[in-house]
Design a protein around this motif. Structure first.
Motif, PDB file in Angstrom:
ATOM      1  N   ARG A  13      -1.089 -29.730 -69.924  1.00 34.58           N
ATOM      2  CA  ARG A  13      -0.027 -28.744 -69.780  1.00 34.58           C
ATOM      3  C   ARG A  13      -0.025 -28.272 -68.410  1.00 34.58           C
ATOM      4  O   ARG A  13       0.959 -28.058 -67.978  1.00 34.58           O
ATOM      5  CB  ARG A  13       0.003 -27.743 -70.903  1.00 34.58           C
ATOM      6  N   ARG A  14      -1.103 -28.091 -67.873  1.00 32.75           N
ATOM      7  CA  ARG A  14      -1.531 -27.640 -66.425  1.00 32.75           C
ATOM      8  C   ARG A  14      -0.853 -29.098 -65.751  1.00 32.75           C
ATOM      9  O   ARG A  14      -0.075 -28.417 -64.648  1.00 32.75           O
ATOM     10  CB  ARG A  14      -2.838 -27.586 -66.041  1.00 32.75           C
ATOM     11  N   MET A  15      -1.330 -30.185 -65.767  1.00 35.10           N
ATOM     12  CA  MET A  15      -0.558 -31.251 -65.011  1.00 35.10           C
ATOM     13  C   MET A  15       0.926 -31.184 -65.324  1.00 35.10           C
ATOM     14  O   MET A  15       1.568 -31.537 -64.252  1.00 35.10           O
ATOM     15  CB  MET A  15      -1.383 -32.535 -65.533  1.00 35.10           C
ATOM     16  N   TYR A  16       1.393 -31.044 -66.480  1.00 35.81           N
ATOM     17  CA  TYR A  16       2.755 -30.850 -66.639  1.00 35.81           C
ATOM     18  C   TYR A  16       3.491 -30.096 -65.629  1.00 35.81           C
ATOM     19  O   TYR A  16       4.504 -30.196 -65.006  1.00 35.81           O
ATOM     20  CB  TYR A  16       3.188 -30.929 -68.017  1.00 35.81           C
ATOM     21  N   ASP A  17       2.806 -28.980 -65.568  1.00 38.52           N
ATOM     22  CA  ASP A  17       3.540 -27.759 -65.107  1.00 38.52           C
ATOM     23  C   ASP A  17       3.695 -28.023 -63.546  1.00 38.52           C
ATOM     24  O   ASP A  17       4.531 -27.507 -62.978  1.00 38.52           O
ATOM     25  CB  ASP A  17       2.763 -26.451 -65.247  1.00 38.52           C
ATOM     26  N   LEU A  18       2.586 -28.848 -62.871  1.00 38.77           N
ATOM     27  CA  LEU A  18       2.378 -29.214 -61.515  1.00 38.77           C
ATOM     28  C   LEU A  18       3.214 -30.665 -61.101  1.00 38.77           C
ATOM     29  O   LEU A  18       3.723 -30.360 -60.050  1.00 38.77           O
ATOM     30  CB  LEU A  18       1.092 -29.463 -61.208  1.00 38.77           C
ATOM     31  N   THR A  19       3.396 -31.403 -62.188  1.00 35.37           N
ATOM     32  CA  THR A  19       4.262 -32.545 -61.806  1.00 35.37           C
ATOM     33  C   THR A  19       5.690 -32.540 -62.234  1.00 35.37           C
ATOM     34  O   THR A  19       6.333 -33.213 -61.526  1.00 35.37           O
ATOM     35  CB  THR A  19       3.416 -33.860 -62.451  1.00 35.37           C
ATOM     36  N   GLU A  20       5.808 -31.878 -62.974  1.00 37.66           N
ATOM     37  CA  GLU A  20       7.432 -31.797 -63.661  1.00 37.66           C
ATOM     38  C   GLU A  20       8.324 -31.426 -62.480  1.00 37.66           C
ATOM     39  O   GLU A  20       9.529 -32.037 -62.161  1.00 37.66           O
ATOM     40  CB  GLU A  20       7.627 -30.684 -64.607  1.00 37.66           C
ATOM     41  N   PRO A  21       8.028 -30.478 -61.454  1.00 36.66           N
ATOM     42  CA  PRO A  21       8.921 -30.178 -60.313  1.00 36.66           C
ATOM     43  C   PRO A  21       9.003 -31.458 -59.458  1.00 36.66           C
ATOM     44  O   PRO A  21      10.233 -31.627 -58.931  1.00 36.66           O
ATOM     45  CB  PRO A  21       8.291 -29.188 -59.697  1.00 36.66           C
ATOM     46  N   ILE A  22       7.953 -32.446 -59.446  1.00 38.07           N
ATOM     47  CA  ILE A  22       8.177 -33.465 -58.503  1.00 38.07           C
ATOM     48  C   ILE A  22       9.378 -34.452 -59.435  1.00 38.07           C
ATOM     49  O   ILE A  22      10.090 -35.258 -58.701  1.00 38.07           O
ATOM     50  CB  ILE A  22       6.731 -34.335 -58.546  1.00 38.07           C
ATOM     51  N   SER A  23       9.255 -34.598 -60.644  1.00 38.48           N
ATOM     52  CA  SER A  23       9.958 -35.568 -61.192  1.00 38.48           C
ATOM     53  C   SER A  23      11.513 -34.977 -61.224  1.00 38.48           C
ATOM     54  O   SER A  23      12.392 -35.912 -61.256  1.00 38.48           O
ATOM     55  CB  SER A  23       9.663 -35.604 -62.527  1.00 38.48           C
ATOM     56  N   LEU A  24      11.660 -33.710 -61.375  1.00 37.68           N
ATOM     57  CA  LEU A  24      12.763 -33.283 -61.638  1.00 37.68           C
ATOM     58  C   LEU A  24      14.063 -33.146 -60.271  1.00 37.68           C
ATOM     59  O   LEU A  24      14.949 -32.981 -60.289  1.00 37.68           O
ATOM     60  CB  LEU A  24      12.762 -31.829 -62.127  1.00 37.68           C
ATOM     61  N   VAL A  25      13.312 -33.505 -58.992  1.00 41.08           N
ATOM     62  CA  VAL A  25      14.322 -33.671 -58.066  1.00 41.08           C
ATOM     63  C   VAL A  25      15.365 -34.811 -58.293  1.00 41.08           C
ATOM     64  O   VAL A  25      16.429 -34.649 -57.667  1.00 41.08           O
ATOM     65  CB  VAL A  25      13.381 -34.104 -56.896  1.00 41.08           C
TER      66      VAL A  25
END
Length: 285
Positions: A13-25
């Motif tokens: 979940r911590r990794m998801y919170d940090l990587t999701e903004p990268i994916s969502l561009v």
């Protein structure tokens, strides 16, 4: 020597919170849309389906619908296979990657040239290649593609691969609780504070009769109350799905040492913070 106290939030979940903004561009920045338009694709959704489905090759609409899971009947078929009369899966993936790299460079600015980003890309790439592919259709499709050498592109590719890995697991969690594709949007909307859930952007365009059928079905199962809000059972179902999703998303990070995990978290923090500051992500797709 005492062991560090376990973190209250699961690592996945911590990794998801940090990587999701990268994916969502990919979904909320203009550069990817412009790159897809240059191929001749019309509108946002042509680009979305061509770009995201590209790793599956020329799979028919029924297969893409199954892999994506949460689109209403007929939505995928409005774009697949028509987009492959305009471009190829290989060109669509390349354009998507090119657009996302450009978006990240634009938003991250000076951070795009830092050793921290390179290290984040290195470690995230190790994680993205570190999990079994069995039962993970979208993840396996991305794993079969070449990994970019350029660090910003590699960062996006790794984050996107991990996003699809998590998505494959999320589908398994939804299936385990009998939650269908439109139903999962209702639960997600309520979890995000959207009420009525029928106004949520991913489903508000569906025929009213279809939405009423979904809402009535969730009420009949005791998951929603008469006002269309969570019952205790509904809240518990959503929490159970998210907990299982987190558990199923852990394997990629098991190939990293404890110190590498902490290094990766630290390297991602400023990147994620910059992306969130710009509003590069708002509603997951």
């Amino acid at each position: 020597m005492p062991h560090p106290m376990p973190h209250p939030t699961p690592l996945a979940r911590r990794m998801y919170d940090l990587t999701e903004p990268i994916s969502l561009v990919n979904f909320f920045s203009p550069e990817p849309n412009e790159a897809m338009a240059e191929l001749g694709l019309r509108g946002y959704w042509d680009g979305y389906f061509a770009g995201r489905a590209a790793p599956l090759g020329r799979a028919p609409a029924a297969v893409v619908h199954a892999a994506f899971y949460n689109f209403a009947d007929g939505e995928v078929a409005r774009h697949i296979p028509r987009v492959w009369d305009i471009t190829t899966p290989e060109a669509a993936h390349a354009a998507r990657q090119r657009g996302c790299e450009a978006a990240l460079r634009h938003i991250l600015g000076d951070l795009a040239e830092t050793p921290g980003l390179v290290r984040a890309a290195d470690l995230l790439t190790v994680a993205a290649a570190g999990a079994p592919t069995e039962g993970r259709v979208m993840y396996a499709a991305l794993r079969a593609l070449p990994v970019p050498e350029e660090p910003v592109a590699r960062l996006w590719h790794a984050a996107n691969t991990l996003r699809e890995h998590r998505g494959d697991g999320h589908i398994a969690a939804l299936l385990s609780d009998g939650i269908g594709g439109t139903e999962c949007h209702v639960l997600g909307a309520l979890d995000a504070g959207v009420h009525p859930a029928e106004s949520f952007g991913r489903i508000h365009h569906l025929p009213p009769a279809r939405l009423a059928q979904v809402m009535d079905g969730l009420r009949d199962r005791g998951l929603l109350d008469a006002a269309g809000r969570f019952t205790d059972a509904g809240r518990a179902t959503k929490d159970r799905i998210e907990a299982l999703t987190d558990a199923l998303a852990e394997p990629p990070y098991e190939c990293l040492t404890t110190s590498e995990v902490e290094e990766l978290l630290a390297a991602l923090e400023p990147l994620s913070a910059r992306l969130r500051e710009t509003g590069s992500s708002s509603e997951a797709v």
